[in-house]
Design a protein around this motif. Sequence first.
Motif, PDB file in Angstrom:
ATOM      1  N   ALA A   1     -11.773  -7.932  12.761  1.00 33.92           N
ATOM      2  CA  ALA A   1     -10.958  -6.789  12.333  1.00 33.92           C
ATOM      3  C   ALA A   1     -11.061  -6.602  10.822  1.00 33.92           C
ATOM      4  O   ALA A   1     -11.292  -5.498  10.327  1.00 33.92           O
ATOM      5  CB  ALA A   1      -9.498  -7.012  12.741  1.00 33.92           C
TER       6      ALA A   1
ATOM      7  N   GLU B   1     -13.227  -3.548   8.370  1.00 29.85           N
ATOM      8  CA  GLU B   1     -12.593  -2.820   7.273  1.00 29.85           C
ATOM      9  C   GLU B   1     -13.344  -3.084   5.956  1.00 29.85           C
ATOM     10  O   GLU B   1     -13.568  -2.174   5.165  1.00 29.85           O
ATOM     11  CB  GLU B   1     -11.124  -3.257   7.144  1.00 29.85           C
ATOM     12  CG  GLU B   1     -10.334  -2.471   6.122  1.00 29.85           C
ATOM     13  CD  GLU B   1     -10.067  -1.026   6.529  1.00 29.85           C
ATOM     14  OE1 GLU B   1     -10.256  -0.691   7.732  1.00 29.85           O
ATOM     15  OE2 GLU B   1      -9.717  -0.220   5.656  1.00 29.85           O
TER      16      GLU B   1
ATOM     17  N   PHE C   1      12.088  -7.570   8.643  1.00 31.46           N
ATOM     18  CA  PHE C   1      10.795  -7.333   7.995  1.00 31.46           C
ATOM     19  C   PHE C   1       9.897  -6.484   8.898  1.00 31.46           C
ATOM     20  O   PHE C   1       9.262  -5.532   8.450  1.00 31.46           O
ATOM     21  CB  PHE C   1      10.121  -8.678   7.689  1.00 31.46           C
ATOM     22  CG  PHE C   1       8.724  -8.531   7.173  1.00 31.46           C
ATOM     23  CD1 PHE C   1       8.496  -8.221   5.843  1.00 31.46           C
ATOM     24  CD2 PHE C   1       7.631  -8.681   8.016  1.00 31.46           C
ATOM     25  CE1 PHE C   1       7.202  -8.066   5.362  1.00 31.46           C
ATOM     26  CE2 PHE C   1       6.341  -8.523   7.542  1.00 31.46           C
ATOM     27  CZ  PHE C   1       6.128  -8.220   6.213  1.00 31.46           C
ATOM     28  N   LEU C   2       9.862  -6.859  10.174  1.00 32.52           N
ATOM     29  CA  LEU C   2       8.999  -6.155  11.118  1.00 32.52           C
ATOM     30  C   LEU C   2       9.442  -4.706  11.297  1.00 32.52           C
ATOM     31  O   LEU C   2       8.614  -3.790  11.324  1.00 32.52           O
ATOM     32  CB  LEU C   2       9.011  -6.861  12.473  1.00 32.52           C
ATOM     33  CG  LEU C   2       8.261  -8.181  12.526  1.00 32.52           C
ATOM     34  CD1 LEU C   2       8.559  -8.897  13.839  1.00 32.52           C
ATOM     35  CD2 LEU C   2       6.762  -7.948  12.382  1.00 32.52           C
ATOM     36  N   ALA C   3      10.739  -4.511  11.421  1.00 32.40           N
ATOM     37  CA  ALA C   3      11.247  -3.161  11.644  1.00 32.40           C
ATOM     38  C   ALA C   3      10.866  -2.255  10.473  1.00 32.40           C
ATOM     39  O   ALA C   3      10.540  -1.083  10.658  1.00 32.40           O
ATOM     40  CB  ALA C   3      12.757  -3.202  11.831  1.00 32.40           C
TER      41      ALA C   3
ATOM     42  N   PHE D   1       8.222  -2.706   8.671  1.00 28.61           N
ATOM     43  CA  PHE D   1       6.771  -2.598   8.634  1.00 28.61           C
ATOM     44  C   PHE D   1       6.266  -1.589   9.666  1.00 28.61           C
ATOM     45  O   PHE D   1       5.230  -0.961   9.507  1.00 28.61           O
ATOM     46  CB  PHE D   1       6.158  -3.975   8.938  1.00 28.61           C
ATOM     47  CG  PHE D   1       4.890  -4.248   8.197  1.00 28.61           C
ATOM     48  CD1 PHE D   1       3.765  -3.471   8.371  1.00 28.61           C
ATOM     49  CD2 PHE D   1       4.812  -5.313   7.300  1.00 28.61           C
ATOM     50  CE1 PHE D   1       2.597  -3.743   7.679  1.00 28.61           C
ATOM     51  CE2 PHE D   1       3.649  -5.590   6.606  1.00 28.61           C
ATOM     52  CZ  PHE D   1       2.540  -4.805   6.798  1.00 28.61           C
ATOM     53  N   GLY D   2       7.058  -1.442  10.753  1.00 31.21           N
ATOM     54  CA  GLY D   2       6.632  -0.618  11.874  1.00 31.21           C
ATOM     55  C   GLY D   2       6.010   0.718  11.507  1.00 31.21           C
ATOM     56  O   GLY D   2       4.863   1.005  11.871  1.00 31.21           O
TER      57      GLY D   2
ATOM     58  N   CYS E   1       4.516   1.855   9.017  1.00 35.07           N
ATOM     59  CA  CYS E   1       3.204   1.822   8.353  1.00 35.07           C
ATOM     60  C   CYS E   1       2.062   1.877   9.350  1.00 35.07           C
ATOM     61  O   CYS E   1       0.973   2.347   9.031  1.00 35.07           O
ATOM     62  CB  CYS E   1       3.027   0.537   7.544  1.00 35.07           C
ATOM     63  SG  CYS E   1       4.298   0.284   6.320  1.00 35.07           S
ATOM     64  N   LEU E   2       2.296   1.328  10.550  1.00 37.78           N
ATOM     65  CA  LEU E   2       1.207   1.278  11.528  1.00 37.78           C
ATOM     66  C   LEU E   2       0.733   2.675  11.886  1.00 37.78           C
ATOM     67  O   LEU E   2      -0.398   2.866  12.321  1.00 37.78           O
ATOM     68  CB  LEU E   2       1.662   0.539  12.792  1.00 37.78           C
ATOM     69  CG  LEU E   2       1.806  -0.967  12.623  1.00 37.78           C
ATOM     70  CD1 LEU E   2       2.428  -1.569  13.869  1.00 37.78           C
ATOM     71  CD2 LEU E   2       0.450  -1.606  12.362  1.00 37.78           C
TER      72      LEU E   2
ATOM     73  N   TRP F   1       0.535   5.113   9.728  1.00 36.11           N
ATOM     74  CA  TRP F   1      -0.089   5.761   8.575  1.00 36.11           C
ATOM     75  C   TRP F   1      -1.616   5.715   8.699  1.00 36.11           C
ATOM     76  O   TRP F   1      -2.170   4.757   9.229  1.00 36.11           O
ATOM     77  CB  TRP F   1       0.317   5.076   7.269  1.00 36.11           C
ATOM     78  CG  TRP F   1       1.769   5.192   6.955  1.00 36.11           C
ATOM     79  CD1 TRP F   1       2.717   5.858   7.674  1.00 36.11           C
ATOM     80  CD2 TRP F   1       2.447   4.606   5.838  1.00 36.11           C
ATOM     81  NE1 TRP F   1       3.954   5.716   7.084  1.00 36.11           N
ATOM     82  CE2 TRP F   1       3.825   4.966   5.960  1.00 36.11           C
ATOM     83  CE3 TRP F   1       2.047   3.841   4.758  1.00 36.11           C
ATOM     84  CZ2 TRP F   1       4.780   4.562   5.026  1.00 36.11           C
ATOM     85  CZ3 TRP F   1       2.998   3.445   3.826  1.00 36.11           C
ATOM     86  CH2 TRP F   1       4.345   3.803   3.963  1.00 36.11           C
ATOM     87  N   PRO F   2      -2.252   6.745   8.189  1.00 36.66           N
ATOM     88  CA  PRO F   2      -3.716   6.814   8.355  1.00 36.66           C
ATOM     89  C   PRO F   2      -4.411   6.008   7.264  1.00 36.66           C
ATOM     90  O   PRO F   2      -5.259   6.500   6.555  1.00 36.66           O
ATOM     91  CB  PRO F   2      -3.994   8.310   8.197  1.00 36.66           C
ATOM     92  CG  PRO F   2      -2.943   8.776   7.220  1.00 36.66           C
ATOM     93  CD  PRO F   2      -1.742   7.901   7.420  1.00 36.66           C
ATOM     94  N   TRP F   3      -4.052   4.717   7.147  1.00 38.62           N
ATOM     95  CA  TRP F   3      -4.551   3.921   6.046  1.00 38.62           C
ATOM     96  C   TRP F   3      -5.997   3.488   6.228  1.00 38.62           C
ATOM     97  O   TRP F   3      -6.777   3.440   5.308  1.00 38.62           O
ATOM     98  CB  TRP F   3      -3.708   2.651   5.919  1.00 38.62           C
ATOM     99  CG  TRP F   3      -2.599   2.814   4.966  1.00 38.62           C
ATOM    100  CD1 TRP F   3      -2.242   3.949   4.305  1.00 38.62           C
ATOM    101  CD2 TRP F   3      -1.696   1.799   4.579  1.00 38.62           C
ATOM    102  NE1 TRP F   3      -1.151   3.696   3.520  1.00 38.62           N
ATOM    103  CE2 TRP F   3      -0.793   2.382   3.656  1.00 38.62           C
ATOM    104  CE3 TRP F   3      -1.532   0.463   4.886  1.00 38.62           C
ATOM    105  CZ2 TRP F   3       0.231   1.669   3.063  1.00 38.62           C
ATOM    106  CZ3 TRP F   3      -0.505  -0.243   4.294  1.00 38.62           C
ATOM    107  CH2 TRP F   3       0.368   0.348   3.396  1.00 38.62           C
ATOM    108  N   THR F   4      -6.284   3.081   7.443  1.00 37.51           N
ATOM    109  CA  THR F   4      -7.568   2.409   7.606  1.00 37.51           C
ATOM    110  C   THR F   4      -8.512   3.244   8.443  1.00 37.51           C
ATOM    111  O   THR F   4      -8.110   4.175   9.124  1.00 37.51           O
ATOM    112  CB  THR F   4      -7.382   1.043   8.274  1.00 37.51           C
ATOM    113  OG1 THR F   4      -6.817   1.259   9.549  1.00 37.51           O
ATOM    114  CG2 THR F   4      -6.488   0.145   7.452  1.00 37.51           C
TER     115      THR F   4
ATOM    116  N   LEU G   1     -10.162   2.183  10.932  1.00 34.56           N
ATOM    117  CA  LEU G   1     -10.493   1.306  12.039  1.00 34.56           C
ATOM    118  C   LEU G   1     -10.863   2.039  13.320  1.00 34.56           C
ATOM    119  O   LEU G   1     -11.413   1.446  14.224  1.00 34.56           O
ATOM    120  CB  LEU G   1      -9.335   0.359  12.292  1.00 34.56           C
ATOM    121  CG  LEU G   1      -9.031  -0.519  11.083  1.00 34.56           C
ATOM    122  CD1 LEU G   1      -7.770  -1.315  11.339  1.00 34.56           C
ATOM    123  CD2 LEU G   1     -10.173  -1.445  10.821  1.00 34.56           C
ATOM    124  N   THR G   2     -10.542   3.329  13.400  1.00 33.78           N
ATOM    125  CA  THR G   2     -10.878   4.029  14.631  1.00 33.78           C
ATOM    126  C   THR G   2     -12.379   4.306  14.725  1.00 33.78           C
ATOM    127  O   THR G   2     -12.907   4.487  15.787  1.00 33.78           O
ATOM    128  CB  THR G   2     -10.084   5.339  14.739  1.00 33.78           C
ATOM    129  OG1 THR G   2     -10.110   5.962  13.453  1.00 33.78           O
ATOM    130  CG2 THR G   2      -8.651   5.051  15.123  1.00 33.78           C
TER     131      THR G   2
END
Lengths: 496, 496
Positions: free
Chosen positions: A194, A198, A246-248, A250-251, A253-254, A256-259, A261-262
């Motif tokens: 992964a 990137e 912390f996780l809540a 962070f959620g 961000c997932l 967001w079109p940051w990477t 990876l698609t």
Amino acid sequence: MTGINKAACIGGGVIGGGWIARFLLAGIDVDVFDPHPEASRIVGEVIANAEKAYAMLTGAPLPPRGRLTFCETLEEAVAGADWIQESVPERLDLKRGVLNEIDAVARPDALIGSSTSGLLPTDLQRDMKHPERLFVAHPYNPVYLLPLVEIVGGEKTSAATIKAAMERLPPIGMKGVHIAKEIEAFVGDRLLEALWREALWLIHDDICTVETLDDVIRYSFGLRWAQMGLFQTYRIAGGEAGMRHFLAQFGPCLAWPWTKLTDVVDLDDALIEKIGQQSDEQAADLSIRELERIRDENLVGILQALKGGDGGKGWGAGKLLKDFEQSLWAQGGGTTTSFDPSKPLRLVETKVSPAWVDYNGHMTEHRYLQVFGDTSDALLRLVGVDVAYVEAGHSYYTVETHIRHLGEAKLGQAIHSTCRILSVNDKRLHVFHTLHDTATGEAIATAEHMLLHVDSKAGKATPAPAVILDKVKAIAEAHANLVAPEGVGRYVGQKR
Amino acid sequence: MTGINKAACIGGGVIGGGWIARFLLAGIDVDVFDPHPEASRIVGEVIANAEKAYAMLTGAPLPPRGRLTFCETLEEAVAGADWIQESVPERLDLKRGVLNEIDAVARPDALIGSSTSGLLPTDLQRDMKHPERLFVAHPYNPVYLLPLVEIVGGEKTSAATIKAAMERLPPIGMKGVHIAKEIEAFVGDRLLEALWREALWLIHDDICTVETLDDVIRYSFGLRWAQMGLFQTYRIAGGEAGMRHFLAQFGPCLAWPWTKLTDVVDLDDALIEKIGQQSDEQAADLSIRELERIRDENLVGILQALKGGDGGKGWGAGKLLKDFEQSLWAQGGGTTTSFDPSKPLRLVETKVSPAWVDYNGHMTEHRYLQVFGDTSDALLRLVGVDVAYVEAGHSYYTVETHIRHLGEAKLGQAIHSTCRILSVNDKRLHVFHTLHDTATGEAIATAEHMLLHVDSKAGKATPAPAVILDKVKAIAEAHANLVAPEGVGRYVGQKR
């Protein structure tokens, strides 16, 4: 611990060679089968690297090195082995063929591990007669220093096999991690893949160079991950609010079109050339051999640092090293069976590690005392003052030391220490150590110590028991016949 | 090096607090503005952690701590600062507002860094009057130990700003890495995000637990990445065949359906709860505070190990630490301007680091000599035997040492050393050091040393020059009036 008596390695490349070194240095005989004409050279180079690394890694007494045999046939190599490790190239048909051959000739109770980094154990064991003993044992390069082995079972692998495989790794200094469900590439390579995809995009798009990208890793989260991994690090980042908070946070961000990876980057000739060129620039004038040396020295230093973690208890890979050393001491120490009374005891053998030297490559002052302290510890174990004795509440403490520097130990130099017992009574033990250049035998430094037998809880001197004293006295009596060493009883600044 | 004279920190959470600690410990005054009612408590906790870590990290003389001021207004904090660091929450509108306020009142030549972990500098600087001085300076937690700062400029950021920002980081022990093109999340968080998504899938699908996943990282590639990063590691894996060969082999894997990266995992309540529960199990009984302590001790140990890398020259983050220490010595050493002739010289202040203790939490034997050796080094720098002097070919070498143990130093204990010059002539320097418990002043150990002035190339004793000798003699004459310390001239085993 349940140990391996004889190992067989089928395939002796860099990974197979790393397994071979692990087994040999833990005192296990290894039979190797690899038809590649260069196999013995490649394996020899890996073993040489491993020996250099171990000499710096630990002062614990390694058992006599196992016997290495290159066999003419797979059957010959596998005969009598109780751990068989397959490390042939990563093609399902090839691996299946080799595993079926192993299956046909191996002892019925042998464990059969595959070094595959991605194939499913269920696919590998499909045609085996005794598939229950096949599992994935996926290590990481350099195998002789990195402790991880991912243990993965297939549909037909027995629970007893997994249990046995996990138990047999700590005695060779490794850490088995059992992966609950089999998937391609398991856990480590999934994560690596992964990040790798990137990274390729970032280079492809000229966001950064390979050197910049490596610097980003090694000056930041690489340092975190060497000791805690991902989730434990984030647990701390969450602070008192906790992991769930912390996780809540962070959620979102997932989404967001940051990477990128698609999409999968096209690793075409142009990108290969670009990375190749940037990698050349990054390495500057360092050859692969030099990079290997630097890497191994760094890993040794990090493992030793983590051995002191959590207030000296050891942390992660450092705790594992500490446990490994304890088992080596338990095996190697505590025996007075044979020593030559006509000579000082030869006790510590090591190499001057890179963490021990100054800018000029000379061993720093306090590392001399480290080797002398290790020498006292080795003597004490020899007379029965071992881990169990110390944990039961008694020990010897050093109260006084005199060191003379006669020469200089340099980076990588092989050195060893010898010990003379000068005198002993019920509480006091007076010793004289010499540090030698192993190549010439010449004395580099000497140390005279007074040790006191103490009740460590009460923090005061107390007579040593006869079971210890008798062993010390036997050595002291033999040493009384030797010529008194030069320098005994000196004070600082005394005329020669 | 071009240093920062006064810093302003706008926002004082964990990241802002980390910046504040970096500045203060490098001797830079910091004015803080943060309207949060808990700001001063949070910042105080981060500074306390940083001070503990630095006491273990380095024996180099930190400059007098900078002055910390919490200001009532942003304007007050920013006034006169030449580095202004914005660390407010991660919302574009909020950050823009704060940066525009800073822009309105900052000195025209001030550097303005944003701690954003993902927003584009071009977006942040859009409404600024002097946008050329705005850049992203993205650090990693814990900011006081991890050296990385990603430096990213926007469309309007000037090249001079980037250059100045990069230059000002090494004097505070940090490493600026310039990212060539701005993209959301820059480089580090891109890589983290990629791996994080995959990790969430692995937990979601029950392939492994958070503890297993962390173990996979910290027993394998985490150890590699702490020192070399991704590409340099693969360069070695490619071996003599080279990076291009390695890549060409790797290419086909990218097309394999290994990872789930094309989908984004739904981080719903069930997954949050699952990870939260597994994280609780992993941490067992360790609180966040204890985890922080362990993490910081580990990072200190790893940084110190890497400082010895590449044959003592230092590697990566360890090289950076070495350079940082050299600059501290250059600032702090070499001055004999003020010492109290009625007392021994107080030279080394430190804390017993976790890497220094045995299983029982007692400082190990050779670490006593390390502190005594550091004491000799500090004395030598004081009389002009500094890095430049040693590099020019002369130095003092220890030839003889006598140590007495009078008590025990324990994990975390604050200790310091004092030094008496007993005698000096043109070649010989006779000193007596004492290690004290700082809380009580009590002596824990003493060391008597004979040092020789040497020509290090020729490897033999040679008279020290007057410029050094005069300084040594001035101290020796003052010390001649002190009562002779107990224990001078003892030999090992001498009756009291």
